[in-house]
Enzyme design. Structure first.
Site, short mmCIF file in Angstrom:
data_model
loop_
_atom_site.label_atom_id
_atom_site.label_comp_id
_atom_site.label_asym_id
_atom_site.label_seq_id
_atom_site.Cartn_x
_atom_site.Cartn_y
_atom_site.Cartn_z
N ARG A 88 -43.64 -6.03 -43.52
CA ARG A 88 -43.36 -4.71 -42.94
C ARG A 88 -44.45 -3.73 -43.32
NH1 ARG A 88 -38.58 -0.94 -42.16
NH2 ARG A 88 -39.62 0.83 -41.21
N ARG A 97 -40.25 -3.66 -35.32
CA ARG A 97 -40.58 -4.04 -36.68
C ARG A 97 -40.21 -5.47 -37.01
NH1 ARG A 97 -36.89 0.80 -38.55
NH2 ARG A 97 -38.57 1.68 -37.39
N ASP A 100 -36.33 -4.53 -41.23
CA ASP A 100 -35.88 -3.20 -41.63
C ASP A 100 -34.64 -3.39 -42.49
OD1 ASP A 100 -35.68 -0.42 -41.76
OD2 ASP A 100 -34.52 -0.29 -39.91
N ASP A 102 -32.07 -1.11 -44.47
CA ASP A 102 -31.62 0.26 -44.70
C ASP A 102 -30.48 0.28 -45.71
OD1 ASP A 102 -33.31 1.61 -42.96
OD2 ASP A 102 -31.92 1.50 -41.27
#
Length: 194
Positions: A88, A97, A100, A102
């Protein structure tokens, strides 16, 4: 939910060194223990349309419950280390992407405080797309708007309640538009670690 319990969302829509997006999510989950993150539960993987519409290929999304003796900031740093190991590169917001990860919530923690969290939660979409907070905001300020997070999260933490709004995951899912819920398609398992 204890404050050493963390909710995370995973997503990818580009191939990585680990393979296609679903394989990348599985690789990220496999790397969690190396970072001191204990997997307590993992949702199914889902295919979901990229947001904003037309911004790239469909995503593969999932959620997980982690346990760690760490602060939310330390957990976020560890998630970023896994992202970096999988290729990334952070250059612009809401881009396609490879991976990811989160941090969605840390127990019942509200950061930076109730007012700050509420301000970011109420930020209009056009500002969300441009502005980045300078500090960690928890729970994630767009959690209640994202079917691709809420639907997988409902599988593994349906009773978790947003500490600022009081809504459960199940209630937030129920409030989503039907078209958004229908757009998520469960995928076949790809060897997610137990």
């Amino acid at each position: 939910m204890a404050n050493n319990t963390f909710l995370i969302a995973l997503g990818a829509n580009l191939p990585s060194a680990a393979g296609l997006p679903a394989q990348t999510l599985a690789a990220a989950l496999e790397r969690m223990p190396e970072q001191g993150l204990v997997l307590a539960a993992v949702s199914r993987f889902y295919r979901s349309p990229a947001f904003p519409a037309g911004s790239g290929p469909d995503y593969v999304n999932a959620c997980a419950v982690l346990r760690a003796e760490a602060t939310p900031e330390q957990v976020l740093d560890r998630l970023h280390a896994i992202e970096a190991a999988l290729g990334r590169v952070r250059s612009e917001r809401w881009q396609a992407r490879r991976i990811d990860l989160d941090l969605i919530a840390a127990g019942q923690t509200v950061l930076p405080d109730a007012e700050g969290q509420a301000a970011w939660r109420a930020l209009p979409l056009e500002r969300q797309m441009r502005e980045t907070p300078s500090e960690l905001i928890l729970p994630h300020p767009r959690l209640q708007d994202r079917g691709f997070v809420l639907i997988p999260l409902a599988e593994i933490a349906p009773g978790w309640r947003h500490p600022a709004t009081g809504q459960s995951v199940a209630e937030m899912v129920a409030a989503l538009p039907e078209a958004e819920k229908a757009a998520l398609v469960p995928l076949e398992p790809v060897g997610v670690p137990d």
